[in-house]
Design a protein around this motif. Structure first.
Motif, PDB file in Angstrom:
ATOM      1  N   ALA A   1      -4.347 -91.022 -11.987  1.00 35.57           N
ATOM      2  CA  ALA A   1      -5.765 -90.776 -11.696  1.00 35.57           C
ATOM      3  C   ALA A   1      -6.585 -92.062 -11.848  1.00 35.57           C
ATOM      4  O   ALA A   1      -7.463 -92.343 -11.027  1.00 35.57           O
ATOM      5  CB  ALA A   1      -6.309 -89.680 -12.608  1.00 35.57           C
ATOM      6  N   CYS A   2      -6.294 -92.847 -12.864  1.00 31.53           N
ATOM      7  CA  CYS A   2      -6.999 -94.115 -13.068  1.00 31.53           C
ATOM      8  C   CYS A   2      -6.688 -95.087 -11.934  1.00 31.53           C
ATOM      9  O   CYS A   2      -7.577 -95.773 -11.423  1.00 31.53           O
ATOM     10  CB  CYS A   2      -6.612 -94.735 -14.404  1.00 31.53           C
ATOM     11  SG  CYS A   2      -7.134 -93.750 -15.830  1.00 31.53           S
ATOM     12  N   ARG A   3      -5.430 -95.125 -11.538  1.00 30.07           N
ATOM     13  CA  ARG A   3      -5.024 -96.018 -10.443  1.00 30.07           C
ATOM     14  C   ARG A   3      -5.680 -95.576  -9.122  1.00 30.07           C
ATOM     15  O   ARG A   3      -6.140 -96.406  -8.344  1.00 30.07           O
ATOM     16  CB  ARG A   3      -3.506 -96.013 -10.318  1.00 30.07           C
ATOM     17  CG  ARG A   3      -2.987 -97.092  -9.437  1.00 30.07           C
ATOM     18  CD  ARG A   3      -1.535 -97.424  -9.804  1.00 30.07           C
ATOM     19  NE  ARG A   3      -1.083 -98.566  -9.070  1.00 30.07           N
ATOM     20  CZ  ARG A   3      -1.393 -99.832  -9.343  1.00 30.07           C
ATOM     21  NH1 ARG A   3      -2.164-100.095 -10.347  1.00 30.07           N
ATOM     22  NH2 ARG A   3      -0.933-100.827  -8.610  1.00 30.07           N
ATOM     23  N   ALA A   4      -5.723 -94.271  -8.886  1.00 29.78           N
ATOM     24  CA  ALA A   4      -6.342 -93.755  -7.661  1.00 29.78           C
ATOM     25  C   ALA A   4      -7.835 -94.075  -7.638  1.00 29.78           C
ATOM     26  O   ALA A   4      -8.356 -94.528  -6.613  1.00 29.78           O
ATOM     27  CB  ALA A   4      -6.111 -92.249  -7.546  1.00 29.78           C
ATOM     28  N   LEU A   5      -8.523 -93.864  -8.759  1.00 28.22           N
ATOM     29  CA  LEU A   5      -9.949 -94.168  -8.808  1.00 28.22           C
ATOM     30  C   LEU A   5     -10.185 -95.645  -8.526  1.00 28.22           C
ATOM     31  O   LEU A   5     -11.058 -96.004  -7.730  1.00 28.22           O
ATOM     32  CB  LEU A   5     -10.550 -93.783 -10.163  1.00 28.22           C
ATOM     33  CG  LEU A   5     -12.035 -94.109 -10.341  1.00 28.22           C
ATOM     34  CD1 LEU A   5     -12.889 -93.442  -9.274  1.00 28.22           C
ATOM     35  CD2 LEU A   5     -12.489 -93.720 -11.745  1.00 28.22           C
ATOM     36  N   ALA A   6      -9.408 -96.522  -9.149  1.00 31.20           N
ATOM     37  CA  ALA A   6      -9.558 -97.966  -8.918  1.00 31.20           C
ATOM     38  C   ALA A   6      -9.340 -98.294  -7.443  1.00 31.20           C
ATOM     39  O   ALA A   6     -10.129 -99.026  -6.834  1.00 31.20           O
ATOM     40  CB  ALA A   6      -8.580 -98.743  -9.794  1.00 31.20           C
TER      41      ALA A   6
END
Length: 193
Positions: free
Chosen positions: A153-158
């Motif tokens: 989720a953090c990677r997708a948001l970035a």
């Protein structure tokens, strides 16, 4: 919020030299084309030695993307130094609006984009640059959320945040386009009609 430390004379001179080199390079690239400009040409135009040029830039491509390191640090700071109570998505929205909109509306933007798009080495370098930013921004988001750096989720948001300028590029009203994409990130997909 802490006041940033004062920048000394030496640091100011280094920054001015770096900017003079980057400005000379961009002017030559736009006038002659990327492949027709040598490192020596750039050094001469900036009135520095090639050794000095390489102290500031690792290679020719980096001269075009001269604010690469600054942009990454600014992205991370947008997450880590946001005001108490402000969410990550809102902090990144504010950062993109204040940092990218002036770039998108700059008078040389079309020429710069044409230079990058017409030069395979620059296109590839730009894509690698964004990949590096994804990893750093994702890590800052993960640290803030208290999760592992490989959190999807953090990677997708970035990744989504870093794609916003490309999605908004060329739109009649870039600010509105940026806002629309951030609204999607903040509130999720809502079908039209």
């Amino acid at each position: 919020m802490d006041k940033p430390p004062a920048v000394g004379r030496r640091e100011r001179k280094k920054a001015a030299t770096r900017q003079a080199i980057a400005d000379a390079a961009l002017q030559l690239f736009l006038e002659r084309g990327y492949d027709r400009v040598s490192i020596r040409d750039i050094a001469e135009a900036a009135d520095v030695s090639t050794t000095t040029l390489f102290k500031h830039f690792p290679g020719k491509e980096a001269l075009v993307f001269d604010r690469d390191e600054d942009r990454e640090a600014e992205l991370i700071a947008a997450v880590r130094r946001r005001p108490a109570g402000q969410g990550i998505v809102d902090a990144l929205r504010e950062h993109v609006l204040t940092s990218w909109i002036p770039v998108a509306t700059h008078p040389l933007r079309a020429e710069f984009t044409g230079l990058v798009d017409s030069t395979p080495a620059l296109r590839e370098y730009g894509e690698r640059m964004w990949t590096r930013h994804t990893a750093a921004l994702s890590a800052a988001i993960a640290d803030d959320a208290g999760v592992s750096h490989d959190d999807i989720a953090c990677r997708a948001l970035a990744r989504f945040v870093l794609e916003i300028p490309a999605l908004a590029q060329g739109r009649q009203d870039p600010r509105t386009a940026v806002e629309e994409v951030f609204d999607l990130l903040a509130h999720g997909w809502r079908p039209l009609g």
